[in-house]
Design a protein around this motif. Structure first.
Motif, PDB file in Angstrom:
ATOM      1  N   TYR A 130     -13.341   3.349 -12.743  1.00  0.00           N
ATOM      2  CA  TYR A 130     -13.076   3.464 -11.312  1.00  0.00           C
ATOM      3  C   TYR A 130     -13.233   2.117 -10.621  1.00  0.00           C
ATOM      4  O   TYR A 130     -12.403   1.714  -9.794  1.00  0.00           O
ATOM      5  CB  TYR A 130     -14.040   4.474 -10.678  1.00  0.00           C
ATOM      6  CG  TYR A 130     -13.535   5.898 -10.639  1.00  0.00           C
ATOM      7  CD1 TYR A 130     -12.807   6.360  -9.546  1.00  0.00           C
ATOM      8  CD2 TYR A 130     -13.799   6.790 -11.673  1.00  0.00           C
ATOM      9  CE1 TYR A 130     -12.362   7.667  -9.483  1.00  0.00           C
ATOM     10  CE2 TYR A 130     -13.351   8.100 -11.630  1.00  0.00           C
ATOM     11  CZ  TYR A 130     -12.632   8.547 -10.525  1.00  0.00           C
ATOM     12  OH  TYR A 130     -12.190   9.837 -10.476  1.00  0.00           O
ATOM     13  N   MET A 131     -14.317   1.398 -10.928  1.00  0.00           N
ATOM     14  CA  MET A 131     -14.571   0.127 -10.264  1.00  0.00           C
ATOM     15  C   MET A 131     -13.487  -0.891 -10.590  1.00  0.00           C
ATOM     16  O   MET A 131     -13.089  -1.693  -9.747  1.00  0.00           O
ATOM     17  CB  MET A 131     -15.942  -0.406 -10.670  1.00  0.00           C
ATOM     18  CG  MET A 131     -17.108   0.497 -10.280  1.00  0.00           C
ATOM     19  SD  MET A 131     -17.237   0.813  -8.512  1.00  0.00           S
ATOM     20  CE  MET A 131     -17.951  -0.741  -7.975  1.00  0.00           C
ATOM     21  N   GLY A 132     -12.988  -0.842 -11.822  1.00  0.00           N
ATOM     22  CA  GLY A 132     -11.907  -1.738 -12.201  1.00  0.00           C
ATOM     23  C   GLY A 132     -10.649  -1.488 -11.387  1.00  0.00           C
ATOM     24  O   GLY A 132      -9.950  -2.430 -10.976  1.00  0.00           O
ATOM     25  N   SER A 133     -10.353  -0.198 -11.140  1.00  0.00           N
ATOM     26  CA  SER A 133      -9.162   0.122 -10.344  1.00  0.00           C
ATOM     27  C   SER A 133      -9.357  -0.232  -8.880  1.00  0.00           C
ATOM     28  O   SER A 133      -8.409  -0.601  -8.179  1.00  0.00           O
ATOM     29  CB  SER A 133      -8.824   1.608 -10.486  1.00  0.00           C
ATOM     30  OG  SER A 133      -9.816   2.427  -9.894  1.00  0.00           O
ATOM     31  N   ALA A 301      -2.730  13.269  -3.382  1.00  0.00           N
ATOM     32  CA  ALA A 301      -1.676  14.256  -3.110  1.00  0.00           C
ATOM     33  C   ALA A 301      -1.735  14.749  -1.672  1.00  0.00           C
ATOM     34  O   ALA A 301      -0.708  15.092  -1.071  1.00  0.00           O
ATOM     35  CB  ALA A 301      -1.805  15.431  -4.078  1.00  0.00           C
ATOM     36  N   ILE A 302      -2.936  14.777  -1.104  1.00  0.00           N
ATOM     37  CA  ILE A 302      -3.111  15.280   0.266  1.00  0.00           C
ATOM     38  C   ILE A 302      -2.913  14.168   1.294  1.00  0.00           C
ATOM     39  O   ILE A 302      -2.233  14.350   2.308  1.00  0.00           O
ATOM     40  CB  ILE A 302      -4.502  15.908   0.433  1.00  0.00           C
ATOM     41  CG1 ILE A 302      -4.661  17.109  -0.512  1.00  0.00           C
ATOM     42  CG2 ILE A 302      -4.741  16.340   1.881  1.00  0.00           C
ATOM     43  CD1 ILE A 302      -6.085  17.617  -0.623  1.00  0.00           C
ATOM     44  N   TYR A 303      -3.479  12.987   1.038  1.00  0.00           N
ATOM     45  CA  TYR A 303      -3.507  11.923   2.041  1.00  0.00           C
ATOM     46  C   TYR A 303      -2.598  10.736   1.729  1.00  0.00           C
ATOM     47  O   TYR A 303      -2.471   9.824   2.554  1.00  0.00           O
ATOM     48  CB  TYR A 303      -4.938  11.411   2.218  1.00  0.00           C
ATOM     49  CG  TYR A 303      -5.878  12.453   2.788  1.00  0.00           C
ATOM     50  CD1 TYR A 303      -5.768  12.856   4.112  1.00  0.00           C
ATOM     51  CD2 TYR A 303      -6.865  13.038   1.997  1.00  0.00           C
ATOM     52  CE1 TYR A 303      -6.627  13.814   4.643  1.00  0.00           C
ATOM     53  CE2 TYR A 303      -7.727  13.997   2.518  1.00  0.00           C
ATOM     54  CZ  TYR A 303      -7.604  14.374   3.852  1.00  0.00           C
ATOM     55  OH  TYR A 303      -8.448  15.318   4.365  1.00  0.00           O
ATOM     56  N   GLY A 304      -1.998  10.703   0.533  1.00  0.00           N
ATOM     57  CA  GLY A 304      -1.154   9.590   0.148  1.00  0.00           C
ATOM     58  C   GLY A 304      -1.932   8.472  -0.516  1.00  0.00           C
ATOM     59  O   GLY A 304      -3.167   8.469  -0.542  1.00  0.00           O
ATOM     60  N   LYS A 309      -8.094   3.290  -2.548  1.00  0.00           N
ATOM     61  CA  LYS A 309      -9.312   2.570  -2.915  1.00  0.00           C
ATOM     62  C   LYS A 309     -10.537   3.164  -2.227  1.00  0.00           C
ATOM     63  O   LYS A 309     -11.605   3.279  -2.845  1.00  0.00           O
ATOM     64  CB  LYS A 309      -9.165   1.083  -2.577  1.00  0.00           C
ATOM     65  CG  LYS A 309      -8.173   0.365  -3.490  1.00  0.00           C
ATOM     66  CD  LYS A 309      -8.213  -1.131  -3.306  1.00  0.00           C
ATOM     67  CE  LYS A 309      -7.275  -1.815  -4.310  1.00  0.00           C
ATOM     68  NZ  LYS A 309      -7.325  -3.285  -4.209  1.00  0.00           N
ATOM     69  N   LEU A 310     -10.388   3.558  -0.973  1.00  0.00           N
ATOM     70  CA  LEU A 310     -11.504   4.198  -0.285  1.00  0.00           C
ATOM     71  C   LEU A 310     -11.851   5.520  -0.957  1.00  0.00           C
ATOM     72  O   LEU A 310     -13.029   5.828  -1.179  1.00  0.00           O
ATOM     73  CB  LEU A 310     -11.150   4.438   1.182  1.00  0.00           C
ATOM     74  CG  LEU A 310     -12.189   5.216   2.004  1.00  0.00           C
ATOM     75  CD1 LEU A 310     -13.507   4.452   2.046  1.00  0.00           C
ATOM     76  CD2 LEU A 310     -11.663   5.462   3.416  1.00  0.00           C
TER      77      LEU A 310
END
Length: 500
Positions: A130-133, A301-304, A309-310
């Motif tokens: 996750y941190m890498g992404s 899927a819900i918010y785009g 990242k957030l």
């Protein structure tokens, strides 16, 4: 010295300073215990469970989750009875030691040891991913995230039991808040038939996407549901660690059963909400079946993608909750086996002022980290990541299943052979619940063995067991100490072991 006439063990006499150097501090109440149990499991609701959809479709995964929930209910009700009756940090080891003797206790402890050393390694690898992404770092940077993760959270656990439980409560509540936010967001846009049932079976028998949904509930039949069992375990894995906090609980005889059952109730609600709603938004079951970040995919899927990242930072909270709490369990599990002499006794020394098992936590963390780094550098970044997220995870699940079988057997033997001991809480499921746990755990192991990736994990566990049993057979069994668990087993256990 006193020698075990039946099992060939020898107890070494120690003075009072031995236990003074290994003292723990009582702090935990019901909600601290609840947070410890839920926090240990909650990362499995963020990722991992969804891979079972590839084996069974949505319906198969649902049935697998129901079956595994029954197994964990049988297990947790059993340990809710055993833990206040045997209120020691040893937990699974101490249950088995009391009912099956030193060898049974050691083997059970070894099963749990695999789970609690390997699981944090798998979870911190997910955190690194996750941190890498989030920060856009190259794959070669992953070990840096792992090392810093261990340093930070082992450090927090060493700093003191009060701080450790406060952090546990905060991160667990934050992780649950993240899940609740997703449920609230998903309910208005959920379309179960369109998305959750968008898996069909192709001509070659593999899963295919149905563009308009409306597929079968069980695309792969009941066999697919059974094949999904090992993945459904991830929804509840590690709730059983709670009794490891017995000697740090203010009132384990009343608080421990409450904490265990409240934790299990929370996890059942969360597991079925995430299974329903994560699969019922855009991308659906077919997309989730191969996703490493299913909750993040659901938020997208819900918010785009704009908030990706957030949202990824939010999703990391669940992984952190489990990483922190399982490090706690890892330290206590190694500490208890070491204090009784099953592991080298130096591992159980606690910090002079903070009274935390710092040596055990550092040692367990180093073993997990060395295994990860060894795999990473031996196989390379891509193959190493797959092995850590696959083979190591499967080692942890296999060790857990074996420990569940042993704990359920311990419960049955305690009910049968030890009616005289005080039981502040009694399982409403009784022996049938323990039998159900054994049967489902064995079936789950069978389906683990049918998967080549799981078989590699089994080989790893076999090597771990061989090394541990060789150590105990040659050295450890002659160095046992009359710790609280051992004294209880000798004074209140079955007649066969009282002769020690």
């Amino acid at each position: 010295m006193a020698e075990g006439s039946k099992s060939g063990v020898t107890y070494t006499t120690v003075d009072v300073s031995y236990f003074e150097q290994r003292a723990l501090k009582r702090h935990a109440r019901v909600w601290s215990l609840w947070a410890l149990g839920v926090g240990a499991v909650i990362s499995g609701h963020f990722s991992g469970w969804n891979l079972g959809i590839a084996s069974g479709g949505w319906g198969g995964m649902f049935i697998a989750a129901v079956i595994i929930a029954i197994m964990y209910l049988g297990l947790t009700f059993s340990i809710a009875e055993m833990s206040p009756a045997l209120p020691h940090t040893g937990a699974a080891y101490s249950f088995a030691r009391t009912t099956m003797g030193p060898w049974g206790g050691f083997v059970t402890g070894l099963c749990e040891n695999v789970e609690y050393v390997i699981t944090p390694a798998v979870v911190v690898s997910f955190i690194g991913s996750y941190m890498g992404s989030i920060f856009g770092t190259p794959p070669a940077f992953q070990p840096v995230y792992w090392i810093f993760g261990y340093i930070i959270f082992v450090g927090l656990n060493i700093a003191g039991v009060e701080l450790s439980f406060r952090v546990t409560l905060v991160v667990t509540l934050a992780a649950l808040a993240c899940l609740v936010a997703f449920w609230v967001s998903a309910i208005p846009v959920a379309n179960f038939s369109r998305w959750a049932l968008n898996i069909g079976v192709g001509p070659d028998g593999t899963a295919v996407e149905l563009p308009n949904g409306g597929g079968p509930f069980l695309p792969f039949g009941i066999g697919g549901a059974l094949a999904a069992l090992p993945f459904a375990v991830w929804l509840f894995l590690a709730i059983e660690q709670l009794p490891l906090a017995a000697e740090e609980s203010v009132d384990p005889k009343t608080d421990m059963p409450k904490g265990i059952m409240l934790g299990m109730a929370t996890l059942i609600v969360s597991a079925f909400m995430i299974l329903w709603l994560n699969s019922s938004v855009a991308n659906g079951s077919f997309g989730l079946s191969t996703s490493l970040e299913p909750l993040l995919d659901g938020f997208k899927a819900i918010y785009g993608d704009g908030l990706a990242k957030l949202l990824a930072l939010v999703a990391v909270i669940g992984l952190i909750a489990s990483f922190h709490t399982i490090i706690y369990a890892q330290g206590r599990q190694i500490y208890s086996l070491s204090r009784a002499g099953y592991f080298p006794r130096g591992l159980s020394v606690t910090h002079g002022g903070r009274k935390t098992p710092h040596v055990a936590m550092v040692a367990g963390a180093l073993v997990g980290l060395v295994i990860m780094l060894g795999i990473w550098f031996a196989l390379g970044a891509e193959a190493g990541a797959a092995a850590i997220g696959g083979t190591l995870l499967n080692m942890a699940v296999f060790g857990a299943m074996l420990s569940y079988v042993m704990q359920a057997i311990s419960f049955i033997l305690m009910r049968k052979n030890m009616p005289h001991i005080e039981r502040p809480y009694k399982s409403p499921f009784g022996i049938p619940g323990a039998v159900a746990t054994i049967v489902i755990a064995i079936v789950t192991i069978w389906f683990q063995l049918s998967d080549p990736i799981y078989r590699n994990g089994v080989i790893g566990v076999a090597i771990w067991f061989a090394a541990g049993i060789a150590y105990f057979g040659i050295w450890g069994r002659h160095k046992l100490v009359l710790s609280p668990e051992e004294e209880f087993a000798l004074s209140k256990g079955t007649a066969e072991y009282k002769s020690y």
